[in-house]
Design a protein around this motif. Structure first.
Motif, PDB file in Angstrom:
ATOM      1  N   HIS A  88       0.833  -1.203   0.000  1.00 43.24           N
ATOM      2  CA  HIS A  88       0.000   0.000   0.000  1.00 43.24           C
ATOM      3  C   HIS A  88       0.874   1.261   0.000  1.00 43.24           C
ATOM      4  CE1 HIS A  88      -3.276   2.709   0.942  1.00 43.24           C
ATOM      5  NE2 HIS A  88      -2.711   3.057   2.085  1.00 43.24           N
ATOM      6  N   ALA A  89       1.888   1.270   0.838  1.00 42.76           N
ATOM      7  CA  ALA A  89       2.790   2.426   0.915  1.00 42.76           C
ATOM      8  C   ALA A  89       3.591   2.585  -0.372  1.00 42.76           C
ATOM      9  CB  ALA A  89       3.722   2.279   2.110  1.00 42.76           C
ATOM     10  N   LEU A  90       4.033   1.490  -0.951  1.00 44.68           N
ATOM     11  CA  LEU A  90       4.797   1.563  -2.199  1.00 44.68           C
ATOM     12  C   LEU A  90       3.944   2.123  -3.334  1.00 44.68           C
ATOM     13  CD1 LEU A  90       6.772  -1.797  -1.994  1.00 44.68           C
ATOM     14  CD2 LEU A  90       7.764   0.506  -1.959  1.00 44.68           C
ATOM     15  N   GLY A  91       2.676   1.774  -3.347  1.00 45.06           N
ATOM     16  CA  GLY A  91       1.789   2.339  -4.359  1.00 45.06           C
ATOM     17  C   GLY A  91       1.665   3.844  -4.220  1.00 45.06           C
ATOM     18  N   LYS A  92       1.573   4.320  -2.995  1.00 47.48           N
ATOM     19  CA  LYS A  92       1.474   5.765  -2.754  1.00 47.48           C
ATOM     20  C   LYS A  92       2.773   6.481  -3.105  1.00 47.48           C
ATOM     21  CE  LYS A  92      -2.209   5.932   0.690  1.00 47.48           C
ATOM     22  NZ  LYS A  92      -3.027   6.880  -0.086  1.00 47.48           N
ATOM     23  N   LEU A  93       3.909   5.829  -2.888  1.00 48.33           N
ATOM     24  CA  LEU A  93       5.191   6.429  -3.250  1.00 48.33           C
ATOM     25  C   LEU A  93       5.360   6.523  -4.765  1.00 48.33           C
ATOM     26  CD1 LEU A  93       7.373   4.725  -0.552  1.00 48.33           C
ATOM     27  CD2 LEU A  93       7.472   7.176  -1.051  1.00 48.33           C
ATOM     28  N   ALA A  94       4.763   5.571  -5.484  1.00 50.45           N
ATOM     29  CA  ALA A  94       4.787   5.573  -6.960  1.00 50.45           C
ATOM     30  C   ALA A  94       6.209   5.619  -7.516  1.00 50.45           C
ATOM     31  CB  ALA A  94       3.947   6.725  -7.523  1.00 50.45           C
ATOM     32  N   ASP A  95       7.101   4.912  -6.882  1.00 47.72           N
ATOM     33  CA  ASP A  95       8.498   4.837  -7.311  1.00 47.72           C
ATOM     34  C   ASP A  95       8.645   3.624  -8.225  1.00 47.72           C
ATOM     35  OD1 ASP A  95      11.283   4.414  -7.507  1.00 47.72           O
ATOM     36  OD2 ASP A  95      11.644   5.244  -5.511  1.00 47.72           O
ATOM     37  N   ALA A  96       9.085   3.857  -9.478  1.00 47.74           N
ATOM     38  CA  ALA A  96       9.180   2.769 -10.455  1.00 47.74           C
ATOM     39  C   ALA A  96      10.141   1.667 -10.021  1.00 47.74           C
ATOM     40  CB  ALA A  96       9.607   3.324 -11.809  1.00 47.74           C
ATOM     41  N   ARG A  97      11.043   1.954  -9.075  1.00 57.17           N
ATOM     42  CA  ARG A  97      11.962   0.918  -8.603  1.00 57.17           C
ATOM     43  C   ARG A  97      11.220  -0.210  -7.895  1.00 57.17           C
ATOM     44  NH1 ARG A  97      15.806   3.158  -4.634  1.00 57.17           N
ATOM     45  NH2 ARG A  97      14.070   4.545  -4.140  1.00 57.17           N
ATOM     46  N   LYS A 116      -4.038  -5.434  -3.535  1.00 62.24           N
ATOM     47  CA  LYS A 116      -3.362  -4.160  -3.291  1.00 62.24           C
ATOM     48  C   LYS A 116      -2.183  -3.986  -4.243  1.00 62.24           C
ATOM     49  CE  LYS A 116      -4.341  -1.560  -0.710  1.00 62.24           C
ATOM     50  NZ  LYS A 116      -5.138  -0.303  -0.871  1.00 62.24           N
ATOM     51  N   ALA A 117      -1.471  -5.055  -4.554  1.00 61.80           N
ATOM     52  CA  ALA A 117      -0.344  -4.961  -5.489  1.00 61.80           C
ATOM     53  C   ALA A 117      -0.827  -4.620  -6.891  1.00 61.80           C
ATOM     54  CB  ALA A 117       0.440  -6.272  -5.496  1.00 61.80           C
ATOM     55  N   VAL A 118      -1.917  -5.224  -7.298  1.00 61.35           N
ATOM     56  CA  VAL A 118      -2.494  -4.909  -8.609  1.00 61.35           C
ATOM     57  C   VAL A 118      -2.880  -3.435  -8.664  1.00 61.35           C
ATOM     58  CG1 VAL A 118      -4.529  -5.304 -10.059  1.00 61.35           C
ATOM     59  CG2 VAL A 118      -3.256  -7.255  -9.138  1.00 61.35           C
ATOM     60  N   TYR A 119      -3.505  -2.968  -7.596  1.00 60.60           N
ATOM     61  CA  TYR A 119      -3.901  -1.556  -7.537  1.00 60.60           C
ATOM     62  C   TYR A 119      -2.669  -0.644  -7.576  1.00 60.60           C
ATOM     63  CZ  TYR A 119      -6.251   2.692  -5.969  1.00 60.60           C
ATOM     64  OH  TYR A 119      -6.739   3.973  -5.888  1.00 60.60           O
ATOM     65  N   ALA A 120      -1.632  -1.015  -6.822  1.00 61.85           N
ATOM     66  CA  ALA A 120      -0.408  -0.211  -6.766  1.00 61.85           C
ATOM     67  C   ALA A 120       0.271  -0.151  -8.131  1.00 61.85           C
ATOM     68  CB  ALA A 120       0.553  -0.784  -5.725  1.00 61.85           C
ATOM     69  N   LEU A 121       0.271  -1.243  -8.850  1.00 60.52           N
ATOM     70  CA  LEU A 121       0.862  -1.246 -10.192  1.00 60.52           C
ATOM     71  C   LEU A 121       0.101  -0.307 -11.113  1.00 60.52           C
ATOM     72  CD1 LEU A 121       1.658  -5.042 -10.516  1.00 60.52           C
ATOM     73  CD2 LEU A 121       3.343  -3.187 -10.458  1.00 60.52           C
ATOM     74  N   GLY A 122      -1.197  -0.239 -10.948  1.00 60.32           N
ATOM     75  CA  GLY A 122      -1.982   0.721 -11.713  1.00 60.32           C
ATOM     76  C   GLY A 122      -1.651   2.152 -11.330  1.00 60.32           C
ATOM     77  N   GLN A 123      -1.417   2.389 -10.031  1.00 51.14           N
ATOM     78  CA  GLN A 123      -1.043   3.729  -9.588  1.00 51.14           C
ATOM     79  C   GLN A 123       0.274   4.183 -10.221  1.00 51.14           C
ATOM     80  OE1 GLN A 123      -1.377   2.741  -5.252  1.00 51.14           O
ATOM     81  NE2 GLN A 123      -2.331   4.758  -5.107  1.00 51.14           N
ATOM     82  N   ILE A 124       1.238   3.277 -10.297  1.00 56.72           N
ATOM     83  CA  ILE A 124       2.558   3.629 -10.817  1.00 56.72           C
ATOM     84  C   ILE A 124       2.528   3.772 -12.337  1.00 56.72           C
ATOM     85  CG2 ILE A 124       4.956   2.856 -11.025  1.00 56.72           C
ATOM     86  CD1 ILE A 124       4.598   1.516  -8.278  1.00 56.72           C
ATOM     87  N   GLY A 125       1.790   2.891 -13.007  1.00 57.25           N
ATOM     88  CA  GLY A 125       1.613   3.025 -14.447  1.00 57.25           C
ATOM     89  C   GLY A 125       2.823   2.658 -15.284  1.00 57.25           C
ATOM     90  N   ASP A 126       3.661   1.769 -14.796  1.00 56.78           N
ATOM     91  CA  ASP A 126       4.840   1.320 -15.535  1.00 56.78           C
ATOM     92  C   ASP A 126       4.434   0.149 -16.438  1.00 56.78           C
ATOM     93  OD1 ASP A 126       7.341  -0.299 -16.031  1.00 56.78           O
ATOM     94  OD2 ASP A 126       8.236   1.323 -14.856  1.00 56.78           O
ATOM     95  N   THR A 127       4.798   0.232 -17.718  1.00 54.74           N
ATOM     96  CA  THR A 127       4.348  -0.785 -18.674  1.00 54.74           C
ATOM     97  C   THR A 127       4.887  -2.186 -18.391  1.00 54.74           C
ATOM     98  OG1 THR A 127       6.150  -0.171 -20.181  1.00 54.74           O
ATOM     99  CG2 THR A 127       4.006   0.883 -20.539  1.00 54.74           C
ATOM    100  N   ARG A 128       5.922  -2.297 -17.561  1.00 54.45           N
ATOM    101  CA  ARG A 128       6.416  -3.626 -17.193  1.00 54.45           C
ATOM    102  C   ARG A 128       5.351  -4.440 -16.466  1.00 54.45           C
ATOM    103  NH1 ARG A 128      11.605  -2.127 -13.785  1.00 54.45           N
ATOM    104  NH2 ARG A 128      10.257  -0.315 -13.334  1.00 54.45           N
ATOM    105  N   ALA A 129       4.344  -3.763 -15.943  1.00 52.98           N
ATOM    106  CA  ALA A 129       3.306  -4.445 -15.165  1.00 52.98           C
ATOM    107  C   ALA A 129       2.202  -5.030 -16.028  1.00 52.98           C
ATOM    108  CB  ALA A 129       2.690  -3.468 -14.165  1.00 52.98           C
ATOM    109  N   ILE A 130       2.148  -4.684 -17.308  1.00 48.66           N
ATOM    110  CA  ILE A 130       0.983  -5.034 -18.125  1.00 48.66           C
ATOM    111  C   ILE A 130       0.754  -6.538 -18.192  1.00 48.66           C
ATOM    112  CG2 ILE A 130       0.073  -5.023 -20.486  1.00 48.66           C
ATOM    113  CD1 ILE A 130       1.161  -2.172 -20.765  1.00 48.66           C
ATOM    114  N   ASP A 131       1.799  -7.319 -18.415  1.00 51.37           N
ATOM    115  CA  ASP A 131       1.610  -8.770 -18.561  1.00 51.37           C
ATOM    116  C   ASP A 131       1.057  -9.409 -17.301  1.00 51.37           C
ATOM    117  OD1 ASP A 131       2.409  -8.779 -21.190  1.00 51.37           O
ATOM    118  OD2 ASP A 131       4.469  -9.375 -20.775  1.00 51.37           O
TER     119      ASP A 131
END
Length: 248
Positions: A88-97, A116-131
């Protein structure tokens, strides 16, 4: 200046208001930032009060990159609640690392962590998450499927090719939701793959494809829609007739 003994004691108080106040004191901007971040991460891993955890999360986000590093070090915690709070915190930080670790968390055995991880990946919006988000379209939990769908919707055209590839998935659920998302994107490059994917007995997939074709529009879909107005499957036939009327 190191964290005071008073603040450390308050973080262990039986009174949740005192614990929150102590967490809120651990703001960035001093030589003790590393200790503050470590203490706040411990709160996320051990405190059972939602308000205390949220206050600690808010302060951690203010610490920025240092908080990301500390959270990533703790993301493999044995307690699912702790993993959830960290994600949850990592999603709010939105750090691509954090994306690789969140991709792993999106496959966690605990459903709350996974969602929560799925939601956080959407928050960050990095294309590595698409698959991995497409894979979660087949999650056994309805809420996670819907969260993954919403996250993918946020990628727009960047998700076009992976979603087209998902039309060949063995899972009817994935094919259905991929078709729906392609309709949302509205790119004509999806028309031919969508038409090809109509060759299935899965009525929910065929229905979603017809709806998606209607959303994309264009003269190239009209012959397909006309043919489907006499489809043997009533839901598909009804959707084709609705699309045909909309297209005029």
């Amino acid at each position: 200046m190191p964290i005071s003994d008073t603040t450390l004691a308050q973080l262990q108080s039986l009174n949740h208001h005192e614990r929150s106040q102590a967490a809120l004191q651990l703001q960035p901007g001093s030589d003790s930032d590393a200790d503050a971040v470590a203490a706040l991460v411990r709160v996320l891993c051990s405190d059972d009060d939602l308000n205390v955890v949220e206050d600690a999360t808010w302060v951690l986000v203010r610490h920025g990159a240092a908080a990301t590093d500390a959270l990533l070090s703790a993301i493999g915690h044995e307690d699912a609640r702790a993993r959830h709070n960290i994600v949850h915190a990592l999603g709010k930080l939105a750090d691509a690392r954090a994306v690789p670790a969140l991709i792993d968390a999106a496959q966690d055995t605990d459903t709350a962590v996974r969602r929560k991880a799925v939601y956080a990946l959407g928050q960050i919006g990095d294309t590595r998450a698409i698959d991995v988000l497409i894979a979660r379209l087949d999650d056994p939990l309805d809420e996670i499927r819907l969260t993954a769908q919403e996250a993918l919707r946020g990628f727009g055209a960047a998700a076009l090719s992976p979603l087209i590839a998902a039309l060949a998935s063995e899972s009817a659920q994935v094919r259905e939701l991929a078709a729906s998302l392609l309709g949302d994107i509205g790119d004509e490059r999806a028309v031919e793959p969508l038409v090809a994917a109509l060759e299935t007995d899965a009525v929910e997939v065929r229905f979603a494809i017809v709806e998606a074709l209607g959303a994309i529009g264009g003269t190239q879909i009209q012959p397909v829609i006309e043919r489907l107005r006499d489809d043997p499957q009533p839901p598909v036939r009804a959707m084709a007739n609705a699309v045909a009327k909309r297209l005029g």
